[in-house]
Design a protein around this motif. Structure first.
Motif, PDB file in Angstrom:
ATOM      1  N   PRO A  42       0.823  -1.218   0.000  1.00 12.00           N
ATOM      2  CA  PRO A  42       0.000   0.000   0.000  1.00 12.00           C
ATOM      3  C   PRO A  42       0.853   1.263   0.000  1.00 12.00           C
ATOM      4  N   GLY A  43       0.394   2.252  -0.757  1.00 13.75           N
ATOM      5  CA  GLY A  43       1.062   3.546  -0.775  1.00 13.75           C
ATOM      6  C   GLY A  43       2.257   3.639  -1.689  1.00 13.75           C
ATOM      7  N   GLU A  44       2.554   2.577  -2.440  1.00 10.77           N
ATOM      8  CA  GLU A  44       3.679   2.622  -3.364  1.00 10.77           C
ATOM      9  C   GLU A  44       3.197   3.112  -4.741  1.00 10.77           C
ATOM     10  N   GLY A  45       4.027   2.922  -5.758  1.00 12.76           N
ATOM     11  CA  GLY A  45       3.631   3.318  -7.109  1.00 12.76           C
ATOM     12  C   GLY A  45       3.474   4.824  -7.242  1.00 12.76           C
ATOM     13  N   ALA A  46       2.534   5.218  -8.090  1.00 10.09           N
ATOM     14  CA  ALA A  46       2.345   6.640  -8.389  1.00 10.09           C
ATOM     15  C   ALA A  46       1.944   7.435  -7.164  1.00 10.09           C
ATOM     16  N   SER A  47       1.267   6.807  -6.207  1.00  7.60           N
ATOM     17  CA  SER A  47       0.845   7.531  -5.012  1.00  7.60           C
ATOM     18  C   SER A  47       2.027   7.935  -4.142  1.00  7.60           C
ATOM     19  N   ARG A  48       3.164   7.332  -4.327  1.00  8.78           N
ATOM     20  CA  ARG A  48       4.361   7.720  -3.570  1.00  8.78           C
ATOM     21  C   ARG A  48       5.237   8.686  -4.351  1.00  8.78           C
ATOM     22  N   GLY A  49       5.373   8.469  -5.663  1.00  4.92           N
ATOM     23  CA  GLY A  49       6.395   9.196  -6.410  1.00  4.92           C
ATOM     24  C   GLY A  49       5.902  10.307  -7.303  1.00  4.92           C
TER      25      GLY A  49
END
Length: 332
Positions: A42-49
């Motif tokens: 959770p929270g990785e991908g586009a939502s992090r970067g």
């Protein structure tokens, strides 16, 4: 839901624990429904970067005649901002065909107005969340688009005219005023468009806060991939992860770039084409810029985040990005 191969029954299963999935889970739980978020990371991908921009002004859709021309240059290898990756699938080819049809000027105007209205409402909802005690760190720093000598004031003026039609409040500035707004800019900036009410936040922190708040309200987070679905005719009855069977009345797909592939696991056609960009975060003890910036010629965004500077850009359609994350059995 701790026992291996155990079953659970919920009202809503949300596939994807990014910012959209977290918001959905929080809202669903606030209305009293049982909800589980399923995501191995959770929270990785586009939502992090991503760039962390909260900018209703950025409402002109991607499918425009200008971007269509840029896309054609990218296919030929002449545009670094937009490219087409390999392998080039039939699904990507079909999406590009629909993109061409959507780039008609009348369609662009209608889509931009709808997008602006939705984005403006989204911006107001951040204030509502803060009023409820969930301050996600949104700061109104303004957003400044910059244009070099090759495009200059003519391109900047065109942006202002396009956005005025949808209700956005961008203002044309010359190079000197752009540098007054952001002293870090160089002499090569010939013109700009200034959006004083736009904001920026740390997207990774905001996503974590939203997901934590959803859990505090009683949402469950299952850190596993979806591997298949059990169907009852056209309806999805349950989701299978690596160790669980989750029965749900409703399933929400919020898997971002993986949505098409995860939809295929569920037996659903999701006509979403993944677009992959790049993101670089530079830690800085002191802020290097005070405004959110975009080089309109290179399509590169600079965001002032707490403790660092984030630079994002690029758009690759098709193929695979350099780093892959599994959500379901699909790689993105």
């Amino acid at each position: 839901m701790a026992a291996q191969h155990s079953s659970a029954r919920v009202d809503v299963a949300v596939i994807g624990g990014g910012v959209i999935g977290a918001c959905v889970a929080r809202a669903v739980r606030a209305r009293g429904f049982e909800v589980v978020v399923i995501d191995p990371a959770p929270g990785e991908g586009a939502s992090r970067g991503n760039a962390g921009l909260v900018v209703p002004s950025y409402s002109v859709p991607m499918a425009t005649p200008a971007n269509l021309r840029a896309g054609l240059r990218g296919v030929l290898g002449h545009d670094a901002a937009i490219s087409v990756g390999r392998p080039f699938s039939a699904a990507t080819a079909g999406w590009l065909a629909r993109f061409v049809l959507s780039a008609r000027p009348d369609r662009v105007r209608r889509t931009a107005r709808t997008t602006f209205d939705l984005a403006a409402r989204s911006r107001r909802l951040y204030d509502d969340l803060a009023a409820e005690g969930l301050d996600l760190g949104l700061r109104t720093v303004g957003w400044l688009w910059t244009f070099g000598p090759a495009s200059g004031p003519a391109a900047a003026a065109s942006v202002v005219r396009d956005l005025e039609r949808v209700g956005s409040a961008g203002r044309l500035v010359d190079g000197d005023e752009a540098r007054a707004l952001e002293p870090a800019l160089g002499a090569e900036v010939a013109a700009g468009v200034w959006f004083p009410q736009e904001g920026v936040l740390d997207p990774a922190r905001a996503t974590v806060m939203l997901l934590h708040d959803a859990e505090e309200r009683g949402a469950c987070v299952l850190r596993e991939p979806v591997v298949s679905a059990e169907r009852d005719g056209p309806r999805i009855r349950a989701l299978r992860t690596t160790t669980r069977v989750v029965e749900a009345r409703w399933v929400v797909l919020a898997a971002g770039a993986s949505s098409r592939a995860v939809g295929a696991l569920l037996g659903a056609r999701v006509p979403v084409e993944a677009g992959h960009g790049w993101s670089l975060t530079v830690p800085t003890p002191e802020p290097l810029v005070g405004r959110a910036l975009m080089d309109a010629d290179a399509h590169v965004v600079v965001s002032p985040l707490p403790g660092g500077l984030r630079v994002t850009g690029g758009m690759q359609l098709g193929g695979r990005p350099s780093s892959e994350r599994e959500i379901g059995r699909a790689h993105v």
